[in-house]
Scaffold this motif. Structure first.
Motif, PDB file in Angstrom:
ATOM      1  N   MET A 178      -5.750  -8.150   3.068  1.00 12.66           N
ATOM      2  CA  MET A 178      -7.392  -8.013   2.983  1.00 12.66           C
ATOM      3  C   MET A 178      -7.795  -9.283   3.551  1.00 12.66           C
ATOM      4  N   ARG A 203     -12.067  -3.341  -0.098  1.00 10.81           N
ATOM      5  CA  ARG A 203     -10.828  -2.565   0.107  1.00 10.81           C
ATOM      6  C   ARG A 203     -10.933  -1.800   1.449  1.00 10.81           C
ATOM      7  N   THR A 255       0.872  -1.209   0.073  1.00 11.35           N
ATOM      8  CA  THR A 255       0.098  -0.049  -0.026  1.00 11.35           C
ATOM      9  C   THR A 255       0.871   1.181   0.190  1.00 11.35           C
TER      10      THR A 255
END
Length: 324
Positions: free
Chosen positions: A237, A316, A215
């Motif tokens: 995730m 997300r 990220t």
């Protein structure tokens, strides 16, 4: 005919009364409560325990990484120099330990033996000299002082012989057990120092400990990376949850283990099943809310975490989660 007219007049009136009644009933029904939360996920920061200059960053934002994948490398000449020093110290300590184990060299043992033999011969000569002087003293030819001097020289030669023999015996026996053990422990200590520096050197090749998606890349090639500073951030995730802020008058619907359906607008109108995993009071005093004076207390806000009961595709971090 009159009955039809009467019926035609009654039906619209009844419909109007029914509609008014339903409208009043709807008006006095409690409005539906909507709670909005957001998706969060477990995030990991990948850093190094040694400082250095970033040599290569092998990932970009959005890349998927697995445990063991190389993430970035560091360049540290100082660490290489320390490793060379530690290895040289290990070699020196090992040589000393080997010397203590092997004892004196054959040449040193032979030299010590020769010194002993030399002292032994000198002691034999001094003994014979004393005997001659003593006989002359008994015959009245030699003074008593000369005899005493010869006797003292003979005794001194005997002590010298004994000392030389002890040196020869010590060279033959080798180092004491305590000396050998101390040398061995110093060698182990030097090996430990090498292992420590090698561990630091290995940490210049940073791999991921987790599966996830990159990220953030916070530092790039050529930049200095302080010790423990995050260089790359990874989010998993597969370890995601939704967070809601719930007033305590609604908290009875969100006890740990409770299940409910929620909609994620970013993924469409489909409802997804969630299960409450954690409930905790929020620490900020601003989360208190004043209630009706008749109730007589202020309500506090609680943080509720709920995890999806099935994996949600395309989920997300930051997506809104709506509960009606």
């Amino acid at each position: 005919m009159s009955k039809l007219k009467t019926l035609a007049a009654v039906i619209p009136a009844a419909a109007l009364v029914g509609w008014l009644g339903y409208s009043f009933w709807q008006a006095y029904q409690p409005s539906p409560v909507r709670l909005q939360g957001q998706v969060e996920a477990q995030q990991y920061n990948i850093s190094s325990k040694v400082p250095g200059r970033i040599e290569h960053v092998l990932v970009r934002k959005g890349d998927t990484v697995a445990k063991g994948d190389l993430i970035f490398t560091l360049l540290s000449p100082e660490l290489d120099a320390k490793l060379e020093q530690a290895r040289a110290g290990e070699e020196a300590a090992g040589a000393l330990a080997q010397q203590a184990e092997n004892g004196a060299r054959s040449q040193e043992i032979a030299a010590a033996k020769d010194q002993w033999q030399k002292a032994k011969a000198a002691a034999g000569l001094m003994e014979k000299t004393y005997r001659r002087v003593d006989n002359l003293y008994k015959d009245g030819v030699m003074a008593e002082q000369k005899r005493d001097e010869a006797f003292t020289q003979w005794q001194a030669a005997l002590y010298t012989e004994r000392a030389a023999y002890q040196m020869y015996a010590m060279a033959t026996e080798g180092a004491r057990e305590e000396t050998r053990r101390a040398a061995q422990e110093k060698a182990r200590m030097a090996a430990g120092a090498v292992a420590e520096v090698e561990a630091y050197a290995a940490d210049t090749q940073i791999t991921s400990w987790y599966n996830g998606e990159v990220t953030q890349v916070l530092l790039h090639e050529g930049e200095l990376a302080p010790q423990g500073f995050p260089v790359v951030s990874v989010v998993d995730m597969q370890d995601a949850w939704a967070v809601f802020h719930v007033k305590e008058d609604q908290l009875n619907k969100f006890t740990p283990g409770a299940e409910f359906n929620a909609v994620i607008p970013a993924l469409g109108d489909k409802a997804h099943a969630f299960k409450v995993s954690h409930v905790a009071a929020m620490g900020d005093f601003a989360t208190w809310r004043t209630t009706d004076p008749a109730q007589g207390f202020d309500m506090r806000t609680f943080e509720v975490e709920a995890r999806p009961m099935k994996p949600i595709e395309h989920l997300r971090v930051g997506m809104s989660v709506i509960i009606e």
